[in-house]
Design a protein around this motif. Structure first.
Motif, PDB file in Angstrom:
ATOM      1  N   LYS A  27       0.624  -1.122   0.216  1.00 30.15           N
ATOM      2  CA  LYS A  27      -0.094  -0.298  -0.173  1.00 30.15           C
ATOM      3  C   LYS A  27       0.795   1.394  -0.331  1.00 30.15           C
ATOM      4  O   LYS A  27       2.024   1.055   0.454  1.00 30.15           O
ATOM      5  N   CYS A  28       0.418   2.094  -0.949  1.00 29.77           N
ATOM      6  CA  CYS A  28       0.684   3.549  -0.813  1.00 29.77           C
ATOM      7  C   CYS A  28       1.224   4.085   1.062  1.00 29.77           C
ATOM      8  O   CYS A  28      -0.318   4.275   1.459  1.00 29.77           O
ATOM      9  N   PRO A  29       2.265   4.440   1.540  1.00 25.29           N
ATOM     10  CA  PRO A  29       2.025   4.754   2.457  1.00 25.29           C
ATOM     11  C   PRO A  29       1.062   6.317   2.911  1.00 25.29           C
ATOM     12  O   PRO A  29       0.949   6.636   4.144  1.00 25.29           O
ATOM     13  N   TYR A  30       0.870   6.732   2.049  1.00 30.19           N
ATOM     14  CA  TYR A  30       0.504   8.036   2.165  1.00 30.19           C
ATOM     15  C   TYR A  30      -1.039   7.849   1.533  1.00 30.19           C
ATOM     16  O   TYR A  30      -2.196   8.668   2.303  1.00 30.19           O
ATOM     17  N   CYS A  31      -1.464   7.237   0.242  1.00 28.63           N
ATOM     18  CA  CYS A  31      -2.919   7.511   0.681  1.00 28.63           C
ATOM     19  C   CYS A  31      -3.522   5.866   0.921  1.00 28.63           C
ATOM     20  O   CYS A  31      -5.237   5.588   0.752  1.00 28.63           O
ATOM     21  N   GLN A  32      -2.934   4.770   1.161  1.00 30.89           N
ATOM     22  CA  GLN A  32      -2.799   3.359   1.810  1.00 30.89           C
ATOM     23  C   GLN A  32      -3.549   2.504   0.440  1.00 30.89           C
ATOM     24  O   GLN A  32      -4.909   1.657  -0.314  1.00 30.89           O
TER      25      GLN A  32
ATOM     26  N   LYS B 289       5.365   5.087  -8.402  1.00 25.97           N
ATOM     27  CA  LYS B 289       4.681   6.329  -8.559  1.00 25.97           C
ATOM     28  C   LYS B 289       3.103   5.437  -7.874  1.00 25.97           C
ATOM     29  O   LYS B 289       2.539   5.789  -8.793  1.00 25.97           O
ATOM     30  N   CYS B 290       2.390   6.299  -7.022  1.00 26.51           N
ATOM     31  CA  CYS B 290       1.234   5.928  -6.544  1.00 26.51           C
ATOM     32  C   CYS B 290       0.262   6.323  -7.509  1.00 26.51           C
ATOM     33  O   CYS B 290       0.103   7.623  -7.641  1.00 26.51           O
ATOM     34  N   LYS B 291      -0.844   5.156  -8.123  1.00 26.60           N
ATOM     35  CA  LYS B 291      -1.789   6.135  -9.060  1.00 26.60           C
ATOM     36  C   LYS B 291      -2.517   7.068  -8.730  1.00 26.60           C
ATOM     37  O   LYS B 291      -3.282   7.642  -9.432  1.00 26.60           O
ATOM     38  N   LYS B 292      -2.827   7.358  -7.897  1.00 28.66           N
ATOM     39  CA  LYS B 292      -3.933   7.769  -6.819  1.00 28.66           C
ATOM     40  C   LYS B 292      -3.504   9.238  -5.684  1.00 28.66           C
ATOM     41  O   LYS B 292      -4.242  10.268  -6.620  1.00 28.66           O
ATOM     42  N   CYS B 293      -2.773   9.198  -5.882  1.00 29.74           N
ATOM     43  CA  CYS B 293      -2.158  10.194  -5.052  1.00 29.74           C
ATOM     44  C   CYS B 293      -0.782  10.701  -5.672  1.00 29.74           C
ATOM     45  O   CYS B 293      -0.163  12.073  -5.172  1.00 29.74           O
ATOM     46  N   GLY B 294      -0.014  10.141  -6.385  1.00 28.30           N
ATOM     47  CA  GLY B 294       1.030  10.969  -7.230  1.00 28.30           C
ATOM     48  C   GLY B 294       2.050  10.726  -7.078  1.00 28.30           C
ATOM     49  O   GLY B 294       3.538  11.142  -7.426  1.00 28.30           O
TER      50      GLY B 294
HETATM   51 ZN   LIG Z   1      -0.737   7.029  -2.633  1.00 29.05          ZN
END
Ligand SMILES: [Zn+2]
Length: 78
Positions: free
Chosen positions: A34-39, A56-61
């Motif tokens: 999981k992305c540590p920023y937005c899960q 690169k997280c597709k959700k929060c970038g």
């Molecule tokens: Zn993210």
């Protein structure tokens, strides 16, 4: 986002490698990190993934580097 992305067919050699890779992961369990920023599940790694991966997280970038071995929950065979 740029609209000028050109999509070209991979070379036959590259296509072969893509097919081989698909076969290689078919029997492996994917693990979602999981992305540590937005899960959001930002990256999938397989049992033979070693070392560092950058995603690169597709959700929060956000761009995060993961040390896959350190993130493993199952025991690693040496
Ligand atoms: Zn993210």
């Amino acid at each position: 986002m740029s609209k000028n992305i050109r999509i070209t067919e991979p070379s036959p050699e590259m296509m072969g490698k893509i097919i081989q890779a698909r076969k290689a992961i078919a029997e492996q369990k994917p693990r979602y990190i999981k992305c540590p920023y937005c899960q959001h599940n930002s990256i999938v790694v397989y049992e033979d993934t070693r070392g560092h991966v950058e995603t690169k997280c597709k959700k929060c970038g956000k761009i995060t580097v993961f040390d896959v071995l350190n993130m493993r929950r199952i025991r690693v065979k040496f």
